[in-house]
Design an enzyme around this catalytic site. Structure first.
Site, mmCIF file in Angstrom:
data_model
loop_
_atom_site.group_PDB
_atom_site.id
_atom_site.type_symbol
_atom_site.label_atom_id
_atom_site.label_comp_id
_atom_site.label_asym_id
_atom_site.label_seq_id
_atom_site.Cartn_x
_atom_site.Cartn_y
_atom_site.Cartn_z
ATOM 1 N N HIS A 22 1.457 4.827 4.318
ATOM 2 C CA HIS A 22 0.555 5.548 2.866
ATOM 3 C C HIS A 22 0.816 7.495 3.278
ATOM 4 C CE1 HIS A 22 -3.066 2.609 4.165
ATOM 5 N NE2 HIS A 22 -1.704 1.951 4.002
ATOM 6 N N SER B 284 0.491 -1.275 0.357
ATOM 7 C CA SER B 284 -0.082 -0.667 0.118
ATOM 8 C C SER B 284 1.218 1.320 -0.037
ATOM 9 C CB SER B 284 -1.321 -0.037 1.296
ATOM 10 O OG SER B 284 -0.388 -0.002 2.437
#
Length: 200
Positions: A150, A98
């Site tokens: 992230h 991610s």
């Protein structure tokens, strides 16, 4: 391979395979800033990241080319892991693609900023900016999510997307490309040195 040697949700297996743990990076295992983006925790995790990679990649890769795509994937993933290393919880074991996916989301935003006159890229940029914001808000409400990874991945993707641009088009100007690379290096170095500080 994770499943064969004990299970992809087994902490000892994840550590053995190269998951990110701050203490081991501080001990000199710097490769744990790279290997986590190729590991996943459970079948749902790899399915969702694989589906997202397919969805984003089939648009971004033909647009920017294989090498630019690979560079953004790899380096934004490393920047995401550096951000997790510098600002995340020290005792957490983390893995997953991610960080790189957020980098690819942000690369669309970079292209939209560079080529503002292109309506297609502008609309893509808006869509992926919304996706980044929504996902970060969701990160704040969920447990077990590495929000710093992230954020770092998105910053990396934005800077690298700006530095690389589209192939065959001499925009942005070289000075701005160089500045984007320098900024990415400076931010990465800061995060690495901050993460290497051992708190007693």
């Amino acid at each position: 391979m994770e499943t064969l040697i004990g299970g992809s949700q087994n902490i000892s297996v994840l550590i053995k395979m190269g998951a990110k743990t701050n203490a081991l990076i501080q001990d000199g295992q710097w490769w744990r800033l790279i290997t986590p983006m190729f590991l996943h925790i459970g079948i749902f995790h790899i399915f969702m990241n694989g589906f997202t990679l397919l969805y984003v990649g089939q648009v971004l890769e033909p647009m920017i080319g294989h090498w630019r795509f690979f560079i953004i994937y790899l380096l934004s993933g490393i920047m995401g892991n550096l951000a997790s290393f510098a600002f995340g919880a020290g005792n957490v074991v983390s893995a997953g693609a991610s960080t790189s996916l957020f980098g690819m989301f942000a690369a669309f935003l970079a292209l939209a900023l560079i080529y503002r006159e292109n309506r297609f890229l502008t609309e893509l940029g808006k869509s992926f900016l919304g996706l980044i914001v929504i996902n970060l808000i969701m990160d704040l409400t969920m447990t077990g999510i590495d929000i710093w990874g992230h954020v770092g991945g998105a910053v990396g993707g934005l800077l690298l997307g700006y530095a690389l641009g589209l192939p065959g088009i001499k925009r942005p100007q070289m000075i701005f490309r160089i500045l984007a690379v320098v900024l990415a290096v400076v931010i990465s170095y800061y995060m690495y040195t901050k993460g290497m500080v051992v708190y007693g």
